[in-house]
Motif scaffolding. Structure first.
Motif, PDB file in Angstrom:
ATOM      1  N   ARG A  34      -0.926  47.856 -74.519  1.00  0.00           N
ATOM      2  CA  ARG A  34      -0.653  47.347 -73.177  1.00  0.00           C
ATOM      3  C   ARG A  34      -1.911  46.910 -72.453  1.00  0.00           C
ATOM      4  NH1 ARG A  34       4.368  50.371 -71.143  1.00  0.00           N
ATOM      5  NH2 ARG A  34       5.299  51.106 -73.067  1.00  0.00           N
ATOM      6  N   ALA A  91       3.995  39.082 -69.630  1.00  0.00           N
ATOM      7  CA  ALA A  91       5.436  38.841 -69.504  1.00  0.00           C
ATOM      8  C   ALA A  91       6.268  39.794 -70.353  1.00  0.00           C
ATOM      9  CB  ALA A  91       5.753  37.401 -69.899  1.00  0.00           C
ATOM     10  N   SER A  92       5.661  40.387 -71.397  1.00  0.00           N
ATOM     11  CA  SER A  92       6.422  41.264 -72.282  1.00  0.00           C
ATOM     12  C   SER A  92       6.305  42.738 -71.907  1.00  0.00           C
ATOM     13  CB  SER A  92       5.949  41.080 -73.729  1.00  0.00           C
ATOM     14  OG  SER A  92       4.627  41.570 -73.873  1.00  0.00           O
ATOM     15  N   GLN A  93       5.547  43.038 -70.854  1.00  0.00           N
ATOM     16  CA  GLN A  93       5.356  44.425 -70.448  1.00  0.00           C
ATOM     17  C   GLN A  93       6.293  44.755 -69.285  1.00  0.00           C
ATOM     18  OE1 GLN A  93       1.349  45.951 -70.374  1.00  0.00           O
ATOM     19  NE2 GLN A  93       0.515  44.050 -71.205  1.00  0.00           N
ATOM     20  N   ASP A  94       7.045  45.857 -69.444  1.00  0.00           N
ATOM     21  CA  ASP A  94       8.012  46.211 -68.402  1.00  0.00           C
ATOM     22  C   ASP A  94       7.498  47.300 -67.452  1.00  0.00           C
ATOM     23  OD1 ASP A  94       8.104  48.520 -69.917  1.00  0.00           O
ATOM     24  OD2 ASP A  94      10.162  48.236 -70.607  1.00  0.00           O
ATOM     25  N   GLY A  95       6.277  47.775 -67.682  1.00  0.00           N
ATOM     26  CA  GLY A  95       5.686  48.760 -66.775  1.00  0.00           C
ATOM     27  C   GLY A  95       6.055  50.201 -67.061  1.00  0.00           C
ATOM     28  N   SER A  96       6.959  50.434 -68.005  1.00  0.00           N
ATOM     29  CA  SER A  96       7.359  51.809 -68.310  1.00  0.00           C
ATOM     30  C   SER A  96       6.345  52.468 -69.229  1.00  0.00           C
ATOM     31  CB  SER A  96       8.738  51.820 -68.959  1.00  0.00           C
ATOM     32  OG  SER A  96       8.701  51.147 -70.200  1.00  0.00           O
TER      33      SER A  96
END
Length: 203
Positions: A34, A91-96
């Protein structure tokens, strides 16, 4: 997959063999991460890999954000690379947060990376270093062919920190050695105890 002849050393066609040819070993692994800087710090400061290369960005060519890392080879020198990190695009990272690593995860993909230290002495020192740095031991296992500590990086990739036992310990019964597991504590001084009276496996 269809096979085609390729040129040999003298330009002559090469006849495909009847069977696939076995590789010598896994050459390197690439992990998606990430945050490059956070992961770089983890793999260089905690695991002691050395960063040896990074793709140069050039005008008109989009290249992934990657770094390449080397351990040491059998002679103590650097390899071209054993590990690469590739940063996920925003764009592919959802922050979780990634789930904690498990040997039996509920998803496909990489289970863990096994890293071998040159000998027992260097492994004992590395394991003590990891514990002193507050790295969580997820499993501490004496296998029949390795002694191992399982940890995880910041992105949830499992890492097996191991040293290999002498070949004569396990080669008589590889299956028996693979099926042997002595589960040890993951915390405190007992997690650092490494006995040398290993069982010898014979068919």
């Amino acid at each position: 997959m269809a096979s085609t002849d390729t040129n040999g050393t003298n330009g002559s066609p090469v006849t495909p063999p009847a069977h696939a040819q076995a590789p010598r070993a896994i050459n390197h692994l690439v992990l998606n991460v990430r945050n490059m800087e956070v992961s770089h710090k983890s793999w260089t400061e905690i695991i002691a890999f050395r960063c040896v290369a990074e793709p140069k960005q050039t005008p008109g060519r989009v290249r992934p954000k990657m770094r390449f890392y080397s351990g040491v080879d059998a002679q103590g020198g650097l390899t071209h690379h054993d590990l690469a990190l590739a940063e996920l695009p925003p764009a592919s990272q959802d922050g979780s947060e990634p789930p904690e690593w498990s040997l039996m995860p509920a998803r496909p993909g990489l289970n863990h990376v096994a890293l071998a230290w040159p000998d027992r002495e260097s492994w004992v020192k590395q394991v003590a270093w990891l514990q002193a740095k507050g790295v969580k031991f997820l499993r501490r296992i004496n296998h029949g062919m390795t002694h191992s500590v399982y940890i995880a990086d910041r992105d949830g990739h499992g890492i097996e920190v191991l040293y290999e036992l002498p070949r004569e310990v396990w080669e008589g019964d590889n299956d028996g050695a693979q099926n042997f597991a002595e589960v040890l504590p993951t915390e405190g001084p007992d997690a650092l105890i490494d006995r040398t009276d290993n069982p010898v496996f014979k068919a």
